[in-house]
Design a protein around this motif. Sequence first.
Motif, PDB file in Angstrom:
ATOM      1  N   ALA A 155      19.281 -38.613 -36.589  1.00 24.38           N
ATOM      2  CA  ALA A 155      18.978 -39.494 -37.731  1.00 24.38           C
ATOM      3  C   ALA A 155      17.982 -40.547 -37.258  1.00 24.38           C
ATOM      4  O   ALA A 155      17.851 -40.783 -36.046  1.00 24.38           O
ATOM      5  N   LEU A 156      17.306 -41.187 -38.220  1.00 20.21           N
ATOM      6  CA  LEU A 156      16.314 -42.206 -37.853  1.00 20.21           C
ATOM      7  C   LEU A 156      17.035 -43.463 -37.355  1.00 20.21           C
ATOM      8  O   LEU A 156      17.845 -44.044 -38.071  1.00 20.21           O
ATOM      9  N   ASP A 157      16.733 -43.866 -36.131  1.00 18.60           N
ATOM     10  CA  ASP A 157      17.293 -45.108 -35.589  1.00 18.60           C
ATOM     11  C   ASP A 157      16.371 -46.276 -35.954  1.00 18.60           C
ATOM     12  O   ASP A 157      16.804 -47.267 -36.512  1.00 18.60           O
ATOM     13  N   PHE A 158      15.067 -46.117 -35.636  1.00 20.12           N
ATOM     14  CA  PHE A 158      14.120 -47.187 -35.988  1.00 20.12           C
ATOM     15  C   PHE A 158      12.711 -46.627 -36.059  1.00 20.12           C
ATOM     16  O   PHE A 158      12.421 -45.562 -35.522  1.00 20.12           O
ATOM     17  N   ASP A 159      11.861 -47.368 -36.756  1.00 21.48           N
ATOM     18  CA  ASP A 159      10.432 -47.041 -36.774  1.00 21.48           C
ATOM     19  C   ASP A 159       9.659 -48.232 -36.220  1.00 21.48           C
ATOM     20  O   ASP A 159      10.196 -49.345 -36.121  1.00 21.48           O
ATOM     21  N   MET A 160       8.433 -48.013 -35.821  1.00 20.45           N
ATOM     22  CA  MET A 160       7.569 -49.115 -35.368  1.00 20.45           C
ATOM     23  C   MET A 160       6.101 -48.718 -35.498  1.00 20.45           C
ATOM     24  O   MET A 160       5.773 -47.536 -35.571  1.00 20.45           O
ATOM     25  N   LEU A 161       5.266 -49.744 -35.566  1.00 18.92           N
ATOM     26  CA  LEU A 161       3.815 -49.535 -35.536  1.00 18.92           C
ATOM     27  C   LEU A 161       3.310 -50.071 -34.210  1.00 18.92           C
ATOM     28  O   LEU A 161       3.729 -51.151 -33.789  1.00 18.92           O
ATOM     29  N   ILE A 162       2.408 -49.355 -33.573  1.00 18.57           N
ATOM     30  CA  ILE A 162       1.710 -49.923 -32.411  1.00 18.57           C
ATOM     31  C   ILE A 162       0.221 -49.716 -32.627  1.00 18.57           C
ATOM     32  O   ILE A 162      -0.257 -48.582 -32.749  1.00 18.57           O
ATOM     33  N   ASN A 163      -0.489 -50.840 -32.697  1.00 21.35           N
ATOM     34  CA  ASN A 163      -1.917 -50.810 -33.004  1.00 21.35           C
ATOM     35  C   ASN A 163      -2.723 -51.326 -31.818  1.00 21.35           C
ATOM     36  O   ASN A 163      -2.398 -52.363 -31.248  1.00 21.35           O
ATOM     37  N   LYS A 164      -3.766 -50.579 -31.468  1.00 21.01           N
ATOM     38  CA  LYS A 164      -4.708 -51.068 -30.470  1.00 21.01           C
ATOM     39  C   LYS A 164      -6.058 -51.234 -31.158  1.00 21.01           C
ATOM     40  O   LYS A 164      -6.726 -50.249 -31.477  1.00 21.01           O
ATOM     41  N   ALA A 165      -6.437 -52.478 -31.396  1.00 26.41           N
ATOM     42  CA  ALA A 165      -7.702 -52.756 -32.086  1.00 26.41           C
ATOM     43  C   ALA A 165      -8.867 -52.409 -31.144  1.00 26.41           C
ATOM     44  O   ALA A 165      -8.688 -52.364 -29.918  1.00 26.41           O
ATOM     45  N   PRO A 166     -10.074 -52.173 -31.736  1.00 26.68           N
ATOM     46  CA  PRO A 166     -11.240 -51.850 -30.898  1.00 26.68           C
ATOM     47  C   PRO A 166     -11.452 -52.885 -29.792  1.00 26.68           C
ATOM     48  O   PRO A 166     -11.248 -54.081 -30.004  1.00 26.68           O
ATOM     49  N   TYR A 167     -11.868 -52.404 -28.654  1.00 31.25           N
ATOM     50  CA  TYR A 167     -12.252 -53.231 -27.497  1.00 31.25           C
ATOM     51  C   TYR A 167     -11.153 -54.173 -26.996  1.00 31.25           C
ATOM     52  O   TYR A 167     -11.464 -55.194 -26.390  1.00 31.25           O
ATOM     53  N   THR A 168      -9.904 -53.841 -27.257  1.00 32.04           N
ATOM     54  CA  THR A 168      -8.849 -54.731 -26.738  1.00 32.04           C
ATOM     55  C   THR A 168      -8.467 -54.355 -25.305  1.00 32.04           C
ATOM     56  O   THR A 168      -7.792 -55.141 -24.623  1.00 32.04           O
ATOM     57  N   ASN A 169      -8.889 -53.160 -24.881  1.00 30.56           N
ATOM     58  CA  ASN A 169      -8.861 -52.823 -23.440  1.00 30.56           C
ATOM     59  C   ASN A 169      -7.551 -53.132 -22.722  1.00 30.56           C
ATOM     60  O   ASN A 169      -7.586 -53.616 -21.598  1.00 30.56           O
ATOM     61  N   THR A 170      -6.439 -52.850 -23.366  1.00 29.12           N
ATOM     62  CA  THR A 170      -5.162 -53.230 -22.738  1.00 29.12           C
ATOM     63  C   THR A 170      -4.215 -52.032 -22.705  1.00 29.12           C
ATOM     64  O   THR A 170      -3.828 -51.504 -23.758  1.00 29.12           O
ATOM     65  N   GLU A 171      -3.841 -51.633 -21.510  1.00 31.09           N
ATOM     66  CA  GLU A 171      -2.975 -50.449 -21.427  1.00 31.09           C
ATOM     67  C   GLU A 171      -1.533 -50.776 -21.780  1.00 31.09           C
ATOM     68  O   GLU A 171      -1.087 -51.914 -21.611  1.00 31.09           O
ATOM     69  N   THR A 172      -0.828 -49.771 -22.290  1.00 27.77           N
ATOM     70  CA  THR A 172       0.631 -49.844 -22.415  1.00 27.77           C
ATOM     71  C   THR A 172       1.159 -49.288 -21.096  1.00 27.77           C
ATOM     72  O   THR A 172       0.897 -48.133 -20.774  1.00 27.77           O
ATOM     73  N   PRO A 173       1.852 -50.090 -20.322  1.00 28.09           N
ATOM     74  CA  PRO A 173       2.186 -49.638 -18.966  1.00 28.09           C
ATOM     75  C   PRO A 173       3.201 -48.492 -18.945  1.00 28.09           C
ATOM     76  O   PRO A 173       3.931 -48.275 -19.923  1.00 28.09           O
ATOM     77  N   TRP A 174       3.247 -47.802 -17.812  1.00 31.55           N
ATOM     78  CA  TRP A 174       4.212 -46.707 -17.641  1.00 31.55           C
ATOM     79  C   TRP A 174       5.631 -47.227 -17.827  1.00 31.55           C
ATOM     80  O   TRP A 174       6.000 -48.257 -17.262  1.00 31.55           O
ATOM     81  N   HIS A 175       6.403 -46.503 -18.607  1.00 32.21           N
ATOM     82  CA  HIS A 175       7.810 -46.898 -18.809  1.00 32.21           C
ATOM     83  C   HIS A 175       8.602 -45.723 -19.363  1.00 32.21           C
ATOM     84  O   HIS A 175       8.031 -44.709 -19.780  1.00 32.21           O
ATOM     85  N   GLN A 176       9.910 -45.908 -19.377  1.00 31.79           N
ATOM     86  CA  GLN A 176      10.828 -44.969 -20.047  1.00 31.79           C
ATOM     87  C   GLN A 176      11.497 -45.761 -21.170  1.00 31.79           C
ATOM     88  O   GLN A 176      11.996 -46.875 -20.939  1.00 31.79           O
ATOM     89  N   ASP A 177      11.530 -45.213 -22.364  1.00 30.30           N
ATOM     90  CA  ASP A 177      12.082 -45.967 -23.494  1.00 30.30           C
ATOM     91  C   ASP A 177      13.550 -46.332 -23.276  1.00 30.30           C
ATOM     92  O   ASP A 177      14.003 -47.379 -23.741  1.00 30.30           O
TER      93      ASP A 177
END
Length: 240
Positions: free
Chosen positions: A94-116
């Motif tokens: 079943a759906l636990d949660f939803d989310m949006l993740i937006n990377k705008a142009p030229y923001t040059n920022t990585e989402t680091p390695w992780h385990q949810d």
Amino acid sequence: MELREKFLSHGFTHLESLIVKDEVEELRVLYDYLLKDKKRTEGLRSDLSGGSGGPVEKITQIMRPSLIEPKLSKMNVYKQALNYAKLLLGSDMALDFDMLINKAPYTNTETPWHQDAAYWIKMPDKRAVSCWVALDDVYEANGCMWFIPKKKSTNILKHYAMPNKGALFCKTDTKEAQSIPLNSGGCTFHDGFTLHFSKGNSTNSRRRALILNFRPESMIVLEREQGVDHTGDREIRNKK
Ligand SMILES: O=C(O)CCC(=O)C(=O)O
């Protein structure tokens, strides 16, 4: 390799097309309203980069967007993703949660390695799947997803938090990492123990993703009993 077989053995898989382009267009409209609306998204919105609230968000995360914009959960994408979650992990998903993740142009920022799973409380039933839906064409330079094929175990590596309650991250060997470029409407699926990451957006194009997370209904009940509804602060919950 079959979708389910690959998901179970590697901890991730992908689909070239989960939803049609017309639905992508409709989702983009709702998505952009939410991105612009700092008032209605207050409290559920943060910068995953750990930036301290400067004028430009580097990685915008909005948790539970369908609580703010209920039209979202009526969209076909929620039904489609749930069908695949059931196919991958069983009919009690079943759906636990939803989310949006937006990377705008030229923001040059990585989402680091992780385990949810590092973000989540310990649960006896560890089945979970995140469906990461691309609302723009995604590739390495604007921040498509990368995964490291999972080993058999469900170990959680030691995680650390970025400053200002930013993203969690861990140190890992990335030589087996694979990137998954997608056209808009395509999606990846990963489980809670699979290491993943995305590069910063170094392009002039947008990188909008809608993410739907599924787990067994009984585990969602357990989370809610413990006050976890994915609207609160990020923290390391699943300590070794
Ligand atoms: O969109 C991203 O850059 C990261 C997404 C992510 O970490 C997730 O969906 O679990």
